[in-house]
Every structure is written in C-alpha cells, then in structure tokens.
Design a protein around this motif. Structure first.
Motif, PDB file in Angstrom:
ATOM      1  N   MET A 221       0.855  -1.215   0.104  1.00  0.00           N
ATOM      2  CA  MET A 221       0.007  -0.059  -0.061  1.00  0.00           C
ATOM      3  C   MET A 221       0.775   1.320  -0.158  1.00  0.00           C
ATOM      4  N   VAL A 222       2.260   1.190   0.634  1.00  0.00           N
ATOM      5  CA  VAL A 222       2.922   2.337   0.380  1.00  0.00           C
ATOM      6  C   VAL A 222       3.192   2.773  -0.973  1.00  0.00           C
ATOM      7  N   ALA A 223       3.720   1.546  -1.751  1.00  0.00           N
ATOM      8  CA  ALA A 223       3.994   1.760  -3.220  1.00  0.00           C
ATOM      9  C   ALA A 223       2.794   2.355  -4.081  1.00  0.00           C
ATOM     10  N   MET A 224       1.629   1.635  -3.585  1.00  0.00           N
ATOM     11  CA  MET A 224       0.429   2.283  -4.396  1.00  0.00           C
ATOM     12  C   MET A 224       0.298   3.575  -4.170  1.00  0.00           C
ATOM     13  N   GLN A 225       0.106   3.958  -2.937  1.00  0.00           N
ATOM     14  CA  GLN A 225       0.009   5.498  -2.529  1.00  0.00           C
ATOM     15  C   GLN A 225       1.001   6.249  -3.306  1.00  0.00           C
ATOM     16  N   ALA A 226       2.156   5.742  -3.545  1.00  0.00           N
ATOM     17  CA  ALA A 226       3.333   6.611  -4.381  1.00  0.00           C
ATOM     18  C   ALA A 226       2.725   6.824  -5.800  1.00  0.00           C
ATOM     19  N   ILE A 227       2.521   5.744  -6.294  1.00  0.00           N
ATOM     20  CA  ILE A 227       2.345   5.636  -7.861  1.00  0.00           C
ATOM     21  C   ILE A 227       0.718   5.902  -8.391  1.00  0.00           C
ATOM     22  N   TYR A 228      -0.162   5.767  -7.230  1.00  0.00           N
ATOM     23  CA  TYR A 228      -1.646   5.789  -7.882  1.00  0.00           C
ATOM     24  C   TYR A 228      -2.314   7.038  -8.651  1.00  0.00           C
ATOM     25  N   PRO A 229      -1.529   8.018  -8.323  1.00  0.00           N
ATOM     26  CA  PRO A 229      -2.111   9.383  -9.229  1.00  0.00           C
ATOM     27  C   PRO A 229      -1.512   9.050 -10.625  1.00  0.00           C
ATOM     28  N   PHE A 230      -0.452   8.231 -10.783  1.00  0.00           N
ATOM     29  CA  PHE A 230      -0.060   7.984 -12.207  1.00  0.00           C
ATOM     30  C   PHE A 230      -1.235   6.687 -12.738  1.00  0.00           C
ATOM     31  N   ILE A 231      -1.303   5.945 -12.200  1.00  0.00           N
ATOM     32  CA  ILE A 231      -2.308   4.536 -12.407  1.00  0.00           C
ATOM     33  C   ILE A 231      -3.660   5.324 -12.732  1.00  0.00           C
ATOM     34  N   TYR A 232      -4.120   6.055 -12.096  1.00  0.00           N
ATOM     35  CA  TYR A 232      -5.398   6.970 -12.168  1.00  0.00           C
ATOM     36  C   TYR A 232      -5.228   7.794 -13.356  1.00  0.00           C
ATOM     37  N   ALA A 233      -4.353   8.365 -13.709  1.00  0.00           N
ATOM     38  CA  ALA A 233      -4.177   8.975 -15.248  1.00  0.00           C
ATOM     39  C   ALA A 233      -4.362   8.025 -16.452  1.00  0.00           C
ATOM     40  N   PHE A 234      -3.437   7.000 -16.239  1.00  0.00           N
ATOM     41  CA  PHE A 234      -3.625   5.818 -17.259  1.00  0.00           C
ATOM     42  C   PHE A 234      -5.131   5.492 -17.268  1.00  0.00           C
ATOM     43  N   ARG A 235      -5.544   5.043 -16.406  1.00  0.00           N
ATOM     44  CA  ARG A 235      -7.059   4.394 -16.434  1.00  0.00           C
ATOM     45  C   ARG A 235      -8.000   5.451 -17.010  1.00  0.00           C
ATOM     46  N   ARG A 236      -7.725   6.882 -16.909  1.00  0.00           N
ATOM     47  CA  ARG A 236      -8.394   8.041 -17.486  1.00  0.00           C
ATOM     48  C   ARG A 236      -8.228   8.173 -18.989  1.00  0.00           C
ATOM     49  N   GLY A 237      -7.130   7.616 -19.356  1.00  0.00           N
ATOM     50  CA  GLY A 237      -6.639   7.874 -20.904  1.00  0.00           C
ATOM     51  C   GLY A 237      -5.501   9.076 -20.950  1.00  0.00           C
ATOM     52  N   GLY A 238      -4.940   9.359 -19.840  1.00  0.00           N
ATOM     53  CA  GLY A 238      -4.108  10.457 -19.720  1.00  0.00           C
ATOM     54  C   GLY A 238      -2.754  10.344 -20.770  1.00  0.00           C
ATOM     55  N   ASN A 239      -2.198  11.214 -21.317  1.00  0.00           N
ATOM     56  CA  ASN A 239      -1.025  11.104 -22.047  1.00  0.00           C
ATOM     57  C   ASN A 239       0.232  10.971 -21.365  1.00  0.00           C
ATOM     58  N   LEU A 240       0.779   9.858 -21.023  1.00  0.00           N
ATOM     59  CA  LEU A 240       1.745   9.792 -20.002  1.00  0.00           C
ATOM     60  C   LEU A 240       2.719   8.740 -20.637  1.00  0.00           C
ATOM     61  N   LYS A 241       3.990   8.858 -20.170  1.00  0.00           N
ATOM     62  CA  LYS A 241       4.981   7.875 -20.729  1.00  0.00           C
ATOM     63  C   LYS A 241       4.865   6.574 -19.575  1.00  0.00           C
ATOM     64  N   ASN A 242       5.481   5.587 -19.961  1.00  0.00           N
ATOM     65  CA  ASN A 242       5.124   4.218 -19.244  1.00  0.00           C
ATOM     66  C   ASN A 242       5.911   4.171 -18.080  1.00  0.00           C
ATOM     67  N   GLY A 243       7.014   4.935 -17.768  1.00  0.00           N
ATOM     68  CA  GLY A 243       7.804   4.890 -16.663  1.00  0.00           C
ATOM     69  C   GLY A 243       9.241   5.541 -16.993  1.00  0.00           C
TER      70      GLY A 243
END
Length: 84
Positions: free
Chosen positions: A43-65
C-alpha cells in the motif's frame, strides 16, 4: 455521460525491497485491483504511484515509466501501461 476507464498493468522493473521482485505485475480493471491476477501489493508503493495509475485509467497522455516508490532505501521502480 461516458468516460474512459482503461485496464492498467503495473510491472516492477527494479527492486531493492523484499516485497517485490523484478517482473512482478499488478493489474487494475478500472478502479478495482485484479487480486486473482496480481502479485504482491504494497500500500505504500500504491499510494506513491496511484496518481499515475489513475491518469492511465482515464486515458492521460503519459510515458510508461519509470515511476518510483520512495519508501526509505527500499526503492522500487515500476512501469505503468494501459492493458489491452
């Protein structure tokens, strides 16, 4: 109202943490964690990266990592991508 809610795959590409090994995968179906098809979830890792997961879910234009958990010296680096 219609909106994008992609499936997302998170893959460990580097780990200095005993909770993750390189190649571990976490799957999300929309906002749900696909527990049956995912490796360990910290859950510590998920809290750190979840904003990016959310952006990918919603179709944001992000690089994969890379995206990183910054918990102490136990760094974990993730790749995040839309899953087809």
């Amino acid at each position: 109202m219609s909106y994008t809610d992609n499936k997302v795959r998170v893959t460990v590409v580097e780990s200095h943490c005993p909770k993750y090994k390189v190649g571990d995968v976490i799957h999300f179906i929309g906002s749900d964690l696909d527990k049956d098809n995912s490796d360990n979830v910290c859950m510590v890792a998920m809290q750190a990266i979840y904003p990016f997961i959310y952006a990918f879910r919603r179709g944001g234009n992000l690089k994969n990592g890379p995206y990183q958990c910054t918990d102490c010296g136990e760094t974990v680096v993730f790749n995040i991508e839309i899953e087809s």
